[in-house]
Design a protein around this motif. Structure first.
Motif, mmCIF file in Angstrom:
data_model
loop_
_atom_site.group_PDB
_atom_site.id
_atom_site.type_symbol
_atom_site.label_atom_id
_atom_site.label_comp_id
_atom_site.label_asym_id
_atom_site.label_seq_id
_atom_site.Cartn_x
_atom_site.Cartn_y
_atom_site.Cartn_z
ATOM 1 N N GLU B 99 46.487 68.381 -75.613
ATOM 2 C CA GLU B 99 45.598 68.833 -76.295
ATOM 3 C C GLU B 99 44.598 69.401 -76.606
ATOM 4 O OE1 GLU B 99 48.828 67.801 -79.119
ATOM 5 O OE2 GLU B 99 50.029 69.725 -78.710
ATOM 6 N N ASN B 100 43.592 67.882 -76.682
ATOM 7 C CA ASN B 100 42.550 68.106 -77.080
ATOM 8 C C ASN B 100 41.991 68.960 -76.134
ATOM 9 O OD1 ASN B 100 40.874 65.386 -78.652
ATOM 10 N ND2 ASN B 100 42.902 65.280 -77.936
ATOM 11 N N LEU B 101 42.290 69.124 -75.073
ATOM 12 C CA LEU B 101 41.829 70.262 -73.894
ATOM 13 C C LEU B 101 41.321 71.725 -74.506
ATOM 14 C CD1 LEU B 101 41.880 68.595 -69.877
ATOM 15 C CD2 LEU B 101 39.923 67.917 -71.688
ATOM 16 N N ARG B 102 42.742 71.412 -74.865
ATOM 17 C CA ARG B 102 43.145 72.997 -75.815
ATOM 18 C C ARG B 102 42.420 73.686 -76.180
ATOM 19 N NH1 ARG B 102 49.020 75.202 -75.307
ATOM 20 N NH2 ARG B 102 48.817 76.659 -76.751
ATOM 21 N N ILE B 103 41.416 72.736 -77.323
ATOM 22 C CA ILE B 103 40.674 73.251 -78.433
ATOM 23 C C ILE B 103 39.315 74.033 -77.645
ATOM 24 C CG2 ILE B 103 39.544 72.671 -80.455
ATOM 25 C CD1 ILE B 103 42.048 72.060 -80.608
ATOM 26 N N PRO B 104 38.838 73.516 -77.123
ATOM 27 C CA PRO B 104 37.673 73.831 -76.451
ATOM 28 C C PRO B 104 38.086 75.695 -75.802
ATOM 29 C CG PRO B 104 37.660 71.837 -75.592
ATOM 30 C CD PRO B 104 38.435 71.833 -76.526
ATOM 31 N N LEU B 105 39.099 75.257 -75.026
ATOM 32 C CA LEU B 105 39.899 76.395 -73.409
ATOM 33 C C LEU B 105 40.237 77.493 -75.236
ATOM 34 C CD1 LEU B 105 42.232 74.511 -71.437
ATOM 35 C CD2 LEU B 105 40.022 75.642 -70.955
ATOM 36 N N LEU B 106 40.500 77.630 -76.208
ATOM 37 C CA LEU B 106 41.226 78.041 -77.265
ATOM 38 C C LEU B 106 39.632 79.144 -77.896
ATOM 39 C CD1 LEU B 106 44.472 76.508 -78.717
ATOM 40 C CD2 LEU B 106 44.298 78.317 -76.931
ATOM 41 N N VAL B 109 36.034 79.324 -74.031
ATOM 42 C CA VAL B 109 36.435 79.702 -72.794
ATOM 43 C C VAL B 109 37.280 81.155 -73.345
ATOM 44 C CG1 VAL B 109 37.595 80.033 -70.592
ATOM 45 C CG2 VAL B 109 36.662 78.356 -71.671
ATOM 46 N N ASP B 110 38.516 81.222 -74.095
ATOM 47 C CA ASP B 110 39.613 82.533 -74.247
ATOM 48 C C ASP B 110 38.607 83.754 -74.599
ATOM 49 O OD1 ASP B 110 42.863 82.905 -76.361
ATOM 50 O OD2 ASP B 110 41.568 84.017 -73.884
ATOM 51 N N GLY B 111 39.020 84.553 -74.232
ATOM 52 C CA GLY B 111 37.943 85.606 -75.327
ATOM 53 C C GLY B 111 36.564 85.893 -74.864
ATOM 54 N N ARG B 112 36.214 85.158 -74.407
ATOM 55 C CA ARG B 112 34.268 84.891 -73.933
ATOM 56 C C ARG B 112 34.065 85.802 -72.929
ATOM 57 N NH1 ARG B 112 31.897 83.657 -77.818
ATOM 58 N NH2 ARG B 112 34.132 82.696 -79.020
ATOM 59 N N ASN B 113 33.106 86.492 -72.088
ATOM 60 C CA ASN B 113 32.748 86.742 -71.172
ATOM 61 C C ASN B 113 33.931 87.598 -70.128
ATOM 62 O OD1 ASN B 113 30.355 85.683 -70.987
ATOM 63 N ND2 ASN B 113 31.270 83.688 -70.245
ATOM 64 N N GLY B 114 34.477 88.193 -71.162
ATOM 65 C CA GLY B 114 36.155 88.932 -70.242
ATOM 66 C C GLY B 114 37.458 88.446 -69.391
ATOM 67 N N VAL B 115 37.160 86.664 -70.480
ATOM 68 C CA VAL B 115 38.451 85.411 -70.088
ATOM 69 C C VAL B 115 39.144 85.884 -70.911
ATOM 70 C CG1 VAL B 115 38.791 83.950 -69.101
ATOM 71 C CG2 VAL B 115 36.612 84.348 -68.692
ATOM 72 N N ARG B 116 40.671 86.066 -70.222
ATOM 73 C CA ARG B 116 41.934 85.979 -71.044
ATOM 74 C C ARG B 116 42.270 84.789 -71.025
ATOM 75 N NH1 ARG B 116 41.309 88.973 -76.477
ATOM 76 N NH2 ARG B 116 41.085 86.558 -76.520
ATOM 77 N N LEU B 117 42.934 83.424 -71.941
ATOM 78 C CA LEU B 117 43.825 82.788 -71.435
ATOM 79 C C LEU B 117 45.312 82.899 -71.584
ATOM 80 C CD1 LEU B 117 41.708 80.168 -72.083
ATOM 81 C CD2 LEU B 117 42.214 81.282 -69.647
ATOM 82 N N THR B 118 46.270 83.101 -70.604
ATOM 83 C CA THR B 118 47.233 83.541 -71.263
ATOM 84 C C THR B 118 47.910 81.600 -71.434
ATOM 85 O OG1 THR B 118 48.049 83.010 -68.832
ATOM 86 C CG2 THR B 118 48.144 85.439 -69.932
ATOM 87 N N GLU B 119 49.291 81.647 -71.880
ATOM 88 C CA GLU B 119 49.529 79.786 -71.626
ATOM 89 C C GLU B 119 49.823 79.497 -70.499
ATOM 90 O OE1 GLU B 119 49.331 78.740 -75.292
ATOM 91 O OE2 GLU B 119 50.691 76.726 -73.518
ATOM 92 N N SER B 120 49.859 79.978 -69.817
ATOM 93 C CA SER B 120 50.420 79.247 -68.018
ATOM 94 C C SER B 120 48.197 79.427 -67.589
ATOM 95 C CB SER B 120 51.292 81.099 -66.977
ATOM 96 O OG SER B 120 50.496 81.449 -67.133
ATOM 97 N N ASP B 121 47.546 80.366 -68.242
ATOM 98 C CA ASP B 121 46.170 79.715 -67.450
ATOM 99 C C ASP B 121 45.937 78.055 -67.834
ATOM 100 O OD1 ASP B 121 45.341 83.100 -68.277
ATOM 101 O OD2 ASP B 121 46.332 82.157 -66.197
ATOM 102 N N ALA B 128 44.034 70.492 -63.914
ATOM 103 C CA ALA B 128 43.227 71.401 -63.439
ATOM 104 C C ALA B 128 41.923 69.767 -64.180
ATOM 105 C CB ALA B 128 42.245 72.073 -63.136
ATOM 106 N N LEU B 129 41.917 69.952 -65.132
ATOM 107 C CA LEU B 129 40.810 68.835 -65.633
ATOM 108 C C LEU B 129 40.802 67.695 -65.885
ATOM 109 C CD1 LEU B 129 39.907 71.247 -68.823
ATOM 110 C CD2 LEU B 129 38.092 70.518 -67.018
ATOM 111 N N LEU B 130 41.918 67.448 -66.135
ATOM 112 C CA LEU B 130 43.676 66.347 -66.392
ATOM 113 C C LEU B 130 42.818 65.277 -64.920
ATOM 114 C CD1 LEU B 130 46.442 66.222 -68.698
ATOM 115 C CD2 LEU B 130 44.168 65.572 -68.571
#
Lengths: 321, 245, 291
Positions: B99-106, B109-121, B128-130
């Motif tokens: 969940e710590n890694l979720r924060i920067p992802l949410l 990353v999400d919503g920037r430069n046209g990137v949209r992350l789904t739950e599975s993304d 991968a990060l872990l």
């Protein structure tokens, strides 16, 4: 459980409880129940800012009274139905929350907390000096003779507060499991790290303050009809602030269940105590409980339970590794 | 103008009467590996804080990827691609490692430069990060149950999760064992191969020397050297600063 | 006529401000210097008022004398509370917000306990200087505000000397600025903070006596003072005594003018409004320091 399912479950619970209450003939149950339900809303509202985001609000009574007194004003001018009063109370209280947040959220949490106390007293002073709403003498509100739905008016108020309670619980849970909730948690755990991770902390804190204040205002909107006599001393009673903090602290501050449990537990005990022992002694009890929990179990009853469970899991994992 | 990723010009920072940073000029190009060293109290952490936005500089300017950073809050700088890890790890204690890694992802990353992350993304990226920091088995663990080096790896992973163009690693290796230091160096090299520029701030000289393409030295708030590691290390002023007169 | 009104408002405001300084000096130590958000400080002042009341009514003692006798007891009380605060919060590193909730609870408990013990009636004390008024030209100085004013300033002055001249005083100043430096001097911060917090509560005993000399007291008055003391500490630049006295007098005059020209029911808003504005626009205080 998906969000939509939870909202349905909450709505179903509200209907079930209301239906069951028809078998209760003693009106006192509805009076006392209203108070407990009101505290559920206040506790959940407080916890969104205090438990989820980590900013403590001592001015619950200010937001709550904004809702109550906006209802008084509207009642005198026009007399709209309660749902309208609730919306107006919520919007006004939310706006005040936003304004106050804008003034104080850039500073340390300590100053925000003191600012909330300041706000409650400033609002109280304005109301006390405003003759239209009765000033320090107070104002009498007459309950409408009949209720929009079946039952007496107090049954109607009970249902309204029941619906608000269900809604506040559902809102709390929805936030908790959402992106917003994760942002709040990051701010609570480490605001600097949250910023570094890309969380717009000021914006989220403002959202949290506004939402929390709005819910408190909504809880206060039906109050004039419940008490029928409202004066600043009772409307701004410090016990609202103390209870709103004590209840989530007892139940647990990191999730939606904590405030619910705390409100039902402490609220019911207080209703019983007010009748059996004096109301002052009852307030003393709340204060002592608050201090006790803050010192001994700051994460509430749930916090006391969790570590033991985690230890058992950790032990099991260590054995396997 | 140069095509540098990060351009720092005349940066100055004061605390009351105390001058922490004085006229710092620094350039970092995309994909570069820069080491930053200096005695304790030379202003390294202050520089990092000014670059990342926790502190605002009084003098000078900072440009990153074509955008002026002056006055921008920290989260906006992270959104632009400038990430940092903290010297003393600051994990989100009530959240799990994943969940710590979720924060920067949410939030970055999400919503920037046209990137949209789904739950599975999100789940995939967390995995991968872990895996990258060898914390695979600890996805559900709480930060307080991690060892020192695991916490530092989480700290780095969280900074990397924001998909930065430049990563500032602030003393990520202090207090670690020889092999643990090697692990972190290997990790940083891997990140650099993927295209991330790195500013490595360290006291452990062998790490800095083996990692850096360029070495910058800070002493008492001023930059006194900036060049190839081998040359900088033999610079008499640098030697004086470290060994004293 | 108007100028006479204005002069008197300002004069009584200054006297009031001096008294406010005495009420606030304890918080200037606990919050301004030690960073302990003691929301309950006004409650201890009220406690001081009621203890002065008991001595005055039962034993006929002068209230200020009674307060001086109670000072050691209040010091011990302060030390005990700091002990709990330290064990529960500072040691765990969770001070700040949880600590605030702790003191908020103490504030509440003290008020309710006083209500249970004394009821909600106003209490007052009797002394020879309550009643007479000194006339200087057009301006009246009521002795019951003049005497506390003088002794308040004396008390703050004495504390300032203590802070700058004695070993313990300087240790307290050191701890307020840099705990690490203090440890290097091999003085344990805990002991210094214990003494400092004890002193801060001890001042409440005297301030409480001044309060009940100036006006009748009932348990819930403490709440009016929360805003005042925090506003004064913040406006005064946190730990600075001179800044605090200046801020206190400013607030006293502002409140007095408001009460004279707009009515006393607006007074609570003055302090809190001032606090909100200060926090929003000049958190470093008038003389400027950390916030």
């Amino acid at each position: 459980m998906k969000h939509s399912h939870f909202w349905l479950a909450a709505a179903a619970s509200v209907i079930i409880v209301f239906a069951a209450s028809h078998f209760v003939s003693n009106d006192y149950f509805f009076f006392a129940g209203y108070v407990v339900l009101q505290y559920i809303v206040l506790a959940e509202a407080w916890n969104i800012l205090g438990g989820y985001t980590g900013y403590i609000n001592f001015g619950t009574s200010g937001f709550f009274a904004i809702g109550a007194y906006s209802s008084v004003v509207l009642h005198k001018l026009w007399g709209p139905p309660i749902p309208v009063l609730i919306v107006v109370g919520g919007v006004l209280a939310g706006a005040v929350g936003l304004a106050m947040g804008g003034l104080t959220l850039r500073l340390r949490g300590v100053f925000f907390a003191i600012g909330t106390l300041a706000l409650a007293i400033v609002v109280q002073t304005f109301i006390t000096n405003w003759d239209f709403v009765g000033g320090s003498r107070g104002v009498y509100i007459i309950r409408p003779p009949s209720a929009p739905l079946l039952g007496t008016y107090i049954h109607y108020l009970f249902l309204v507060m029941l619906a608000l309670a269900g809604m506040s619980v559902a809102i709390a849970r929805t936030i908790e499991r959402s992106t917003l909730g994760y942002g709040f948690a990051a701010i609570r755990d480490d605001e600097q790290a949250a910023e570094a991770a890309g969380v717009p902390t000021l914006k989220l804190k403002l959202i949290s303050t506004t939402l929390s204040g709005a819910l408190m205002g909504m809880a206060g909107a039906p109050l004039p009809y419940y008490v029928t006599y409202l004066d600043p001393a009772s409307g701004f009673n410090l016990s609202y602030a103390v209870n709103a903090i004590a209840m989530p602290l007892i139940g647990g501050t990191t999730n939606w269940i904590g405030p619910l449990i705390g409100a039902i537990l402490l609220g019911t005990i207080q209703q019983a105590a007010t009748v059996t022992i004096s109301s002052s002694l009852n307030l003393l009890l709340v204060g002592v409980v608050l201090v006790f929990f803050v010192v001994v179990a700051p994460h509430g009853l749930i916090g006391l339970y969790r570590p033991r469970r985690k230890e058992r899991i950790a032990q099991a994992e260590r054995k396997v590794a | 103008m140069s095509d540098a990723l990060l351009t720092v010009a005349g940066l100055g920072k004061r605390f009351g009467g105390f001058i922490a940073l004085d006229g710092i000029d620094l350039e970092v190009r995309a994909g570069e590996r820069v080491g930053l060293i200096g005695p304790n109290g030379s202003g390294k952490s202050t520089l990092v804080n000014c670059l990342s936005g926790i502190l605002q500089n009084e003098d000078g300017s900072v440009r990153f990827d074509g955008t002026a950073l002056d006055g921008l809050p920290a989260h906006r700088r992270t959104h632009l691609g400038l990430a940092r890890s903290f010297q003393l790890p600051k994990p989100f204690g009530s959240l799990s490692v994943a969940e710590n890694l979720r924060i920067p992802l949410l939030y970055t990353v999400d919503g920037r430069n046209g990137v949209r992350l789904t739950e599975s993304d999100i789940a995939q990226r967390c995995e991968a990060l872990l895996g990258m920091v060898a914390l695979d088995g600890k996805a559900r663990a709480r930060p307080k149950d991690l060892t020192q080096i695991e916490m530092r790896k989480l700290e780095l992973a969280r900074a990397v999760a924001a998909a930065p163009k430049l990563l500032i690693a602030d003393e990520a290796m202090a207090g670690l064992s020889h092999s643990e230091v090697d692990d972190i160096i290997a990790l940083l090299l891997k990140l650099n191969e993927a295209g991330i520029a790195v500013i490595l701030i360290e006291h452990i000289m062998r790490a800095v020397m083996s990692f850096s393409e360029r070495l910058v030295v800070l002493v008492a708030g001023r930059k006194i050297a900036d060049g190839l590691p081998q040359e900088v290390v033999n610079n008499p002023e640098v030697v004086r600063a470290y060994l004293g007169e | 006529m108007f100028s006479e009104l204005l002069l008197n408002a300002i004069a009584s405001g200054v006297l009031l401000g001096g008294f406010y300084a005495a009420v606030t000096v304890g918080l200037a130590i606990s919050f301004g210097m030690l960073d302990i958000g003691n929301l309950a400080h006004p409650a201890f002042v009220i406690l001081g008022s009621f203890s002065a009341y008991i001595f005055n009514q039962r034993l006929g003692l002068d209230p200020i004398l009674a307060a001086l006798l109670m000072t050691p007891a209040f010091f011990v009380l302060g030390a005990a509370i700091y002990q709990v605060y330290f064990l529960a919060f500072e040691r765990r590193g969770e001070e700040g917000l949880r600590g605030l909730a702790f003191f908020f609870g103490i504030l509440f408990i003290t008020e309710v306990a006083l209500i249970l013990g004394f009821g909600v009636d106003y209490r007052f004390v009797e002394a020879r200087y309550i009643g007479p008024t000194l006339h200087v030209g057009d301006v009246d100085f009521a002795l019951r505000t003049l005497v506390p004013f003088v002794i308040s300033l004396a008390m703050v002055g004495a504390l300032q000397l203590f802070m700058s001249k004695t070993y313990m005083g300087r240790a307290i100043l050191a701890v307020s600025q840099d705990s690490l430096a203090l440890r290097l001097m091999s003085v344990r911060p805990y002991r210094v903070k214990l003494v400092a917090f004890g002193i801060s509560i001890a001042t409440a005993a005297l301030a409480g006596a001044f309060l009940i000399i100036i006006q009748p007291v009932e348990p819930s008055i403490g709440r009016d003072y929360i805003g005042r003391v925090f506003a004064i500490v913040v406006l005064g630049g946190m730990g600075s005594f001179p800044g605090m006295v200046l801020a206190a007098i400013l607030l006293g005059v502002a409140e007095s003018l408001t009460a004279t020209f707009y009515g006393p029911s607006w007074s609570p808003a003055v302090a809190f409004g001032l606090l909100l504005l200060t926090l929003a626009f000049r958190p470093a205080g008038i003389l400027g320091r950390r916030a």
